[in-house]
Design a protein around this motif. Sequence first.
Motif, mmCIF file in Angstrom:
data_model
loop_
_atom_site.group_PDB
_atom_site.id
_atom_site.type_symbol
_atom_site.label_atom_id
_atom_site.label_comp_id
_atom_site.label_asym_id
_atom_site.label_seq_id
_atom_site.Cartn_x
_atom_site.Cartn_y
_atom_site.Cartn_z
ATOM 1 N N THR A 185 36.097 59.130 55.377
ATOM 2 C CA THR A 185 36.506 57.629 55.193
ATOM 3 C C THR A 185 37.726 57.349 56.316
ATOM 4 O O THR A 185 37.534 56.380 57.057
ATOM 5 C CB THR A 185 36.941 57.400 53.950
ATOM 6 O OG1 THR A 185 36.000 57.690 53.029
ATOM 7 C CG2 THR A 185 37.222 55.832 53.801
ATOM 8 N N ARG A 186 38.574 58.047 56.488
ATOM 9 C CA ARG A 186 39.611 57.913 57.542
ATOM 10 C C ARG A 186 39.054 57.913 58.845
ATOM 11 O O ARG A 186 39.214 57.222 59.677
ATOM 12 C CB ARG A 186 40.742 59.019 57.401
ATOM 13 C CG ARG A 186 41.580 58.784 56.267
ATOM 14 C CD ARG A 186 42.682 59.580 56.290
ATOM 15 N NE ARG A 186 42.363 61.169 56.147
ATOM 16 C CZ ARG A 186 42.425 61.619 54.853
ATOM 17 N NH1 ARG A 186 42.381 60.756 53.852
ATOM 18 N NH2 ARG A 186 42.100 62.966 54.862
ATOM 19 N N ARG A 187 38.041 58.907 58.993
ATOM 20 C CA ARG A 187 37.320 58.880 60.370
ATOM 21 C C ARG A 187 36.501 57.703 60.685
ATOM 22 O O ARG A 187 36.453 57.291 61.855
ATOM 23 C CB ARG A 187 36.502 60.212 60.508
ATOM 24 C CG ARG A 187 37.091 61.608 60.614
ATOM 25 C CD ARG A 187 36.090 62.753 60.695
ATOM 26 N NE ARG A 187 36.762 63.948 60.496
ATOM 27 C CZ ARG A 187 36.232 64.942 60.171
ATOM 28 N NH1 ARG A 187 34.770 65.221 60.091
ATOM 29 N NH2 ARG A 187 36.996 66.120 60.377
ATOM 30 N N LEU A 188 35.984 57.474 59.637
ATOM 31 C CA LEU A 188 34.961 56.072 59.938
ATOM 32 C C LEU A 188 35.960 54.782 60.128
ATOM 33 O O LEU A 188 35.511 53.954 60.885
ATOM 34 C CB LEU A 188 34.195 55.856 58.498
ATOM 35 C CG LEU A 188 32.811 56.687 58.325
ATOM 36 C CD1 LEU A 188 32.470 56.376 57.125
ATOM 37 C CD2 LEU A 188 31.914 56.306 59.406
ATOM 38 N N MET A 189 37.213 54.642 59.248
ATOM 39 C CA MET A 189 37.988 53.785 59.601
ATOM 40 C C MET A 189 38.383 53.845 61.053
ATOM 41 O O MET A 189 38.634 52.723 61.684
ATOM 42 C CB MET A 189 39.085 53.592 58.790
ATOM 43 C CG MET A 189 38.520 53.346 57.232
ATOM 44 S SD MET A 189 39.831 53.479 55.892
ATOM 45 C CE MET A 189 40.986 52.447 56.483
ATOM 46 N N ALA A 190 38.690 54.799 61.374
ATOM 47 C CA ALA A 190 39.245 55.006 62.871
ATOM 48 C C ALA A 190 38.271 54.648 63.803
ATOM 49 O O ALA A 190 38.435 53.849 64.885
ATOM 50 C CB ALA A 190 39.665 56.487 63.090
#
Length: 134
Positions: free
Chosen positions: A41-46
């Motif tokens: 999720t963090r990677r997608l947000m970035a």
Amino acid sequence: MLRALRAGAAGFVLKDTPPAQIVESVRRVAAGDSVLSPTVTRRLMAQAAEASADPRRETTTRRIGELAEREREVAVAVGRGQSNAQIAASLYMSVPTVKTHVSRVLAKLGLNNRVQIALLVHDAGLLDKGGGIG
């Protein structure tokens, strides 16, 4: 990861995820939910933050424009990661009605799952604008 999700994967968990969480993730996907590990999720947000000028925006905006207003509201809520119950409460409709709208969105846009709805809504730029087209 994005390629897998766009191709229809209903979730993505990392190989270092504890076995019990993997089993629970499989159960959730089998029940129709989407599952993403917090790291994913963090990677997608970035990536989403970097892709604000995505060339797919015009195409995805046009596709989202095929939806009725209520379907679009449900699609945006799915894009925000809300469950059917949360969508029902926030949009003042029943859970079965939400499920019907989700099914119609999937059918109209030729998608396979909620993750693909979320990606399309993101690509159209609707998550940062409160759900409006443009």
